[in-house]
Design a protein around this motif. Sequence first.
Motif, PDB file in Angstrom:
ATOM      1  N   LEU A 252       0.866  -1.182   0.000  1.00 17.38           N
ATOM      2  CA  LEU A 252       0.000   0.000   0.000  1.00 17.38           C
ATOM      3  C   LEU A 252       0.898   1.226   0.000  1.00 17.38           C
ATOM      4  O   LEU A 252       1.191   1.815   1.040  1.00 17.38           O
ATOM      5  N   VAL A 253       1.346   1.604  -1.206  1.00 22.90           N
ATOM      6  CA  VAL A 253       2.269   2.722  -1.346  1.00 22.90           C
ATOM      7  C   VAL A 253       1.620   3.795  -2.191  1.00 22.90           C
ATOM      8  O   VAL A 253       0.675   3.543  -2.946  1.00 22.90           O
ATOM      9  N   GLY A 254       2.124   4.991  -2.056  1.00 23.65           N
ATOM     10  CA  GLY A 254       1.592   6.115  -2.811  1.00 23.65           C
ATOM     11  C   GLY A 254       1.206   7.247  -1.882  1.00 23.65           C
ATOM     12  O   GLY A 254       1.069   7.089  -0.651  1.00 23.65           O
ATOM     13  N   GLY A 255       1.027   8.429  -2.462  1.00 22.91           N
ATOM     14  CA  GLY A 255       0.679   9.598  -1.656  1.00 22.91           C
ATOM     15  C   GLY A 255      -0.659   9.463  -0.958  1.00 22.91           C
ATOM     16  O   GLY A 255      -0.821   9.856   0.210  1.00 22.91           O
ATOM     17  N   GLY A 256      -1.641   8.909  -1.676  1.00 22.54           N
ATOM     18  CA  GLY A 256      -2.956   8.740  -1.063  1.00 22.54           C
ATOM     19  C   GLY A 256      -2.928   7.806   0.127  1.00 22.54           C
ATOM     20  O   GLY A 256      -3.556   8.065   1.162  1.00 22.54           O
ATOM     21  N   TRP A 257      -2.193   6.703  -0.017  1.00 14.28           N
ATOM     22  CA  TRP A 257      -2.100   5.748   1.103  1.00 14.28           C
ATOM     23  C   TRP A 257      -1.362   6.363   2.283  1.00 14.28           C
ATOM     24  O   TRP A 257      -1.697   6.086   3.452  1.00 14.28           O
ATOM     25  N   ASP A 258      -0.373   7.184   1.999  1.00  9.82           N
ATOM     26  CA  ASP A 258       0.356   7.828   3.099  1.00  9.82           C
ATOM     27  C   ASP A 258      -0.554   8.764   3.891  1.00  9.82           C
ATOM     28  O   ASP A 258      -0.526   8.795   5.133  1.00  9.82           O
ATOM     29  N   VAL A 259      -1.356   9.547   3.182  1.00 10.04           N
ATOM     30  CA  VAL A 259      -2.303  10.440   3.876  1.00 10.04           C
ATOM     31  C   VAL A 259      -3.322   9.634   4.678  1.00 10.04           C
ATOM     32  O   VAL A 259      -3.645   9.959   5.832  1.00 10.04           O
ATOM     33  N   LEU A 260      -3.822   8.555   4.062  1.00 13.28           N
ATOM     34  CA  LEU A 260      -4.803   7.722   4.762  1.00 13.28           C
ATOM     35  C   LEU A 260      -4.190   7.082   5.997  1.00 13.28           C
ATOM     36  O   LEU A 260      -4.853   6.965   7.040  1.00 13.28           O
ATOM     37  N   ARG A 261      -2.940   6.647   5.891  1.00 15.89           N
ATOM     38  CA  ARG A 261      -2.279   6.057   7.056  1.00 15.89           C
ATOM     39  C   ARG A 261      -2.184   7.067   8.210  1.00 15.89           C
ATOM     40  O   ARG A 261      -2.428   6.717   9.372  1.00 15.89           O
ATOM     41  N   ARG A 262      -1.804   8.305   7.871  1.00  8.99           N
ATOM     42  CA  ARG A 262      -1.684   9.308   8.935  1.00  8.99           C
ATOM     43  C   ARG A 262      -3.045   9.611   9.581  1.00  8.99           C
ATOM     44  O   ARG A 262      -3.161   9.709  10.814  1.00  8.99           O
ATOM     45  N   VAL A 263      -4.059   9.775   8.740  1.00  4.04           N
ATOM     46  CA  VAL A 263      -5.393  10.100   9.276  1.00  4.04           C
ATOM     47  C   VAL A 263      -5.920   8.969  10.146  1.00  4.04           C
ATOM     48  O   VAL A 263      -6.409   9.184  11.267  1.00  4.04           O
ATOM     49  N   VAL A 264      -5.820   7.736   9.653  1.00  2.00           N
ATOM     50  CA  VAL A 264      -6.337   6.600  10.417  1.00  2.00           C
ATOM     51  C   VAL A 264      -5.526   6.386  11.687  1.00  2.00           C
ATOM     52  O   VAL A 264      -6.071   6.031  12.741  1.00  2.00           O
ATOM     53  N   SER A 265      -4.229   6.606  11.610  1.00  2.00           N
ATOM     54  CA  SER A 265      -3.407   6.432  12.809  1.00  2.00           C
ATOM     55  C   SER A 265      -3.788   7.451  13.887  1.00  2.00           C
ATOM     56  O   SER A 265      -3.900   7.109  15.077  1.00  2.00           O
ATOM     57  N   VAL A 266      -3.959   8.714  13.456  1.00  2.23           N
ATOM     58  CA  VAL A 266      -4.379   9.732  14.428  1.00  2.23           C
ATOM     59  C   VAL A 266      -5.755   9.402  14.996  1.00  2.23           C
ATOM     60  O   VAL A 266      -6.004   9.513  16.215  1.00  2.23           O
ATOM     61  N   LEU A 267      -6.676   8.961  14.122  1.00  2.76           N
ATOM     62  CA  LEU A 267      -8.020   8.592  14.581  1.00  2.76           C
ATOM     63  C   LEU A 267      -7.958   7.419  15.552  1.00  2.76           C
ATOM     64  O   LEU A 267      -8.640   7.413  16.589  1.00  2.76           O
ATOM     65  N   ALA A 268      -7.141   6.436  15.231  1.00  2.09           N
ATOM     66  CA  ALA A 268      -7.018   5.275  16.111  1.00  2.09           C
ATOM     67  C   ALA A 268      -6.453   5.672  17.466  1.00  2.09           C
ATOM     68  O   ALA A 268      -6.908   5.192  18.518  1.00  2.09           O
ATOM     69  N   LEU A 269      -5.454   6.576  17.464  1.00  2.09           N
ATOM     70  CA  LEU A 269      -4.884   7.012  18.724  1.00  2.09           C
ATOM     71  C   LEU A 269      -5.915   7.756  19.574  1.00  2.09           C
ATOM     72  O   LEU A 269      -6.020   7.532  20.792  1.00  2.09           O
ATOM     73  N   CYS A 270      -6.706   8.614  18.944  1.00  2.64           N
ATOM     74  CA  CYS A 270      -7.738   9.355  19.686  1.00  2.64           C
ATOM     75  C   CYS A 270      -8.796   8.409  20.246  1.00  2.64           C
ATOM     76  O   CYS A 270      -9.228   8.550  21.405  1.00  2.64           O
ATOM     77  N   VAL A 271      -9.213   7.437  19.418  1.00  2.00           N
ATOM     78  CA  VAL A 271     -10.236   6.495  19.880  1.00  2.00           C
ATOM     79  C   VAL A 271      -9.702   5.645  21.025  1.00  2.00           C
ATOM     80  O   VAL A 271     -10.397   5.380  22.013  1.00  2.00           O
ATOM     81  N   LEU A 272      -8.447   5.209  20.916  1.00  4.48           N
ATOM     82  CA  LEU A 272      -7.867   4.409  21.986  1.00  4.48           C
ATOM     83  C   LEU A 272      -7.747   5.206  23.279  1.00  4.48           C
ATOM     84  O   LEU A 272      -8.014   4.689  24.379  1.00  4.48           O
ATOM     85  N   LEU A 273      -7.331   6.484  23.166  1.00  5.71           N
ATOM     86  CA  LEU A 273      -7.236   7.307  24.371  1.00  5.71           C
ATOM     87  C   LEU A 273      -8.613   7.520  25.006  1.00  5.71           C
ATOM     88  O   LEU A 273      -8.770   7.444  26.238  1.00  5.71           O
ATOM     89  N   ALA A 274      -9.624   7.783  24.144  1.00  2.00           N
ATOM     90  CA  ALA A 274     -10.975   7.970  24.680  1.00  2.00           C
ATOM     91  C   ALA A 274     -11.497   6.687  25.312  1.00  2.00           C
ATOM     92  O   ALA A 274     -12.098   6.706  26.394  1.00  2.00           O
ATOM     93  N   ALA A 275     -11.265   5.549  24.636  1.00  2.42           N
ATOM     94  CA  ALA A 275     -11.718   4.274  25.189  1.00  2.42           C
ATOM     95  C   ALA A 275     -11.002   3.948  26.494  1.00  2.42           C
ATOM     96  O   ALA A 275     -11.612   3.441  27.447  1.00  2.42           O
ATOM     97  N   ALA A 276      -9.701   4.255  26.540  1.00  2.00           N
ATOM     98  CA  ALA A 276      -8.967   4.015  27.779  1.00  2.00           C
ATOM     99  C   ALA A 276      -9.489   4.898  28.906  1.00  2.00           C
ATOM    100  O   ALA A 276      -9.597   4.453  30.070  1.00  2.00           O
ATOM    101  N   GLY A 277      -9.823   6.134  28.571  1.00  3.59           N
ATOM    102  CA  GLY A 277     -10.391   7.010  29.598  1.00  3.59           C
ATOM    103  C   GLY A 277     -11.728   6.510  30.108  1.00  3.59           C
ATOM    104  O   GLY A 277     -11.988   6.505  31.322  1.00  3.59           O
ATOM    105  N   VAL A 278     -12.603   6.087  29.196  1.00  2.00           N
ATOM    106  CA  VAL A 278     -13.903   5.549  29.605  1.00  2.00           C
ATOM    107  C   VAL A 278     -13.716   4.299  30.447  1.00  2.00           C
ATOM    108  O   VAL A 278     -14.361   4.116  31.487  1.00  2.00           O
ATOM    109  N   ALA A 279     -12.830   3.408  29.995  1.00  2.33           N
ATOM    110  CA  ALA A 279     -12.599   2.170  30.749  1.00  2.33           C
ATOM    111  C   ALA A 279     -12.036   2.464  32.135  1.00  2.33           C
ATOM    112  O   ALA A 279     -12.404   1.808  33.121  1.00  2.33           O
ATOM    113  N   LEU A 280     -11.157   3.461  32.219  1.00  8.73           N
ATOM    114  CA  LEU A 280     -10.590   3.806  33.518  1.00  8.73           C
ATOM    115  C   LEU A 280     -11.658   4.350  34.462  1.00  8.73           C
ATOM    116  O   LEU A 280     -11.702   3.993  35.651  1.00  8.73           O
ATOM    117  N   VAL A 281     -12.529   5.198  33.933  1.00  8.82           N
ATOM    118  CA  VAL A 281     -13.597   5.746  34.774  1.00  8.82           C
ATOM    119  C   VAL A 281     -14.556   4.641  35.204  1.00  8.82           C
ATOM    120  O   VAL A 281     -14.978   4.582  36.363  1.00  8.82           O
TER     121      VAL A 281
END
Length: 667
Positions: free
Chosen positions: A51-80
């Motif tokens: 999965l190479v190319g400029g489009g895939w690189d942008v998608l990787r960054r967006v999904v990675s940031v989204l995954a990190l935010c979702v994981l942090l939110a889920a971890a916060g909910v689970a902790l509470v």
Amino acid sequence: MTGIGGVEMGALAARTRALAVLRVRSRAVAVALLPAAAAVILLVGGSTGHLVGGGWDVLRRVVSVLALCVLLAAAGVALVVARSRPAVTPTVTVAEESAPDLYRMVRDLADRLDVPAPSAIALTPDCDSWLEDRAHPRHGPPPVDRHDDDLSGLGEPARRRGAAAAPVLVIGSPFLWWMRVGELRAVLAPVVAGTGPSAHPDIAAARRFIRGLDAAVAVASADRRDPLSRVACAGLGWVSRLLLRGCREHATGMERGVAAAAAERAQAVDYGLRIVAQEQVGLAYAGWDRLLTRVALPAWRMGRWPSRLDVGVVAALTELSRRDRLAEGFASRLGERPACDLLEEPGTMDEAVSLLAARLFHGGPAETGPDWSPVGWGEYPEEVVDRTWRTDAARLHRVLDTLGVRRAAGGTAPGTDGPTLARVLDHLTIPGTEPPAPSPTDPHAGYGGPGAPHAEADAATEAASGTAAGPGTPAPGAGAQAGDGDDLDAPPPGYGDLEAPPPRYGDHDAPDDEDDDEDDLAGTTARGAALAAGLSAQLAREEAQARPGGAGVPSSPPGPGAGAGAGPDAALWDGRALPLLPLQPPRTGREILTAHITAMVCCAAMDTAGAAPGLDWLDGPSLLVDGARTADLAPSVLSLVETGDPGPLRAWMTDLGIRPEKPVRLV
């Protein structure tokens, strides 16, 4: 009906529902991990050259940031969810050294049912019993079970796990004082049997998850001023409520299955006696409700809390059985050993439970003090009934002073300008409803003596409604009781200079809606409505001044003489939202007016006719004339309040020799 391998069908159904609840939790975890899984796939695809190319690189960054935010939110909910303290019922813990016989009976019952014994026992001021899990770390470690060997049929690992996870047995305190030992054991059998299904790992895990979600919703509902915190709490609350909605049906089915399994297992223990004991449960509930609403509530409003409520419920139920002609049936059972004998110091426990009841149902302070002190049943008539009536009478005359009502009617004898019942009757009487003037030879002459001019009463009514002079305008004969510019907040003159404070802990508030107020007072006269409005406003101000002192967490053991383990478990619950269970809705204006007029009549009866305050276990404060209770006062007072007709009330007072023109003593 028994299921496979001797396991109850209810337990099987409960486990099935518990697995459904855990599946909801697993789906939530899967949804939280889904963006991370997608990010991993994209990252692996890029590193392997697929999965190479400029489009895939942008998608990787967006999904990675989204995954990190979702994981942090889920971890916060689970902790509470994991760290939030679940809600627990306010109780009084019964230490084993203070009730060894009670603990021995419960362990013997658990042994007969072949289930783990409860980890502790607690009392609650309610007519119910249940199991409550307090194994959460925020609740502290559960008490160590030092009688593991009493649980036969279980292996050592199972015993240790059951002792650590066993819930607390909560018993309604009225049961201990009213029931006999055999009846209490029969009633507790299906409750204790619930520890068996509760020990199953799947059911325990499902319950922990649901309680955690409920606690997270409570955390998200707390008021916060920080905008960032409000946004985070809004997201937390949305996720928690979404998961709770998904678990609701399965959780309900799980609890029903647990109850069915417990009831089925308990059928082998004292089943016949349990049928008889259930009758006592209903009777105890009726007596407890009457005792709280009719007897305890007036004392709480006066800043006094009865210190022997459980003893009082026995007296109330005995009186109820006598009135209902059931005394013969209950006489035989009263000869048996009462369940309160299982306690080493029942008086100390009764005092602790009584203070807890005052906090839960009324919102009183957690500790005794000058304005919140215990009262015994022997002192109740003088300390509560007499003081309540005289305080209400003083408040009634203060409001009449504010309305500009003349203290003494024209033509009355000198020295009778004090707080008299005649002043109240003359103000509320509507022209044309008064009885004929008594004959000069009548020995009771003066009962229906000339009242204040009706034009003056009408002017006072208009002043209260704002259509005439302001409420501070002095009326003829009022002297210097109100000056220009005075209002309802001004210090009361004359009789308002009380030696004792007014009732501090009331359960009534001024009506919030003007239309509701008009509907409430539609059945009264204009003067009665104005007087009721003034009394409601005065009560609201007094309660507003007293309310801030009602909450708080005790810093020392509550109540005098409360021993170790005999106080409310303040560390387990939050006392800032008291009362948690109000006994009655706010009193209406008509009810407040009726209560104050009744109090004034009783004060006149005590001061002029030799009557005395009394206590009726089912009806609360009562007026005693020649040692007998008077029960026909209410219709006469209602006739005055609703129609302005004092005739029935004057006739009632004439029969008892009450002198309404004589001043009464106020507090």
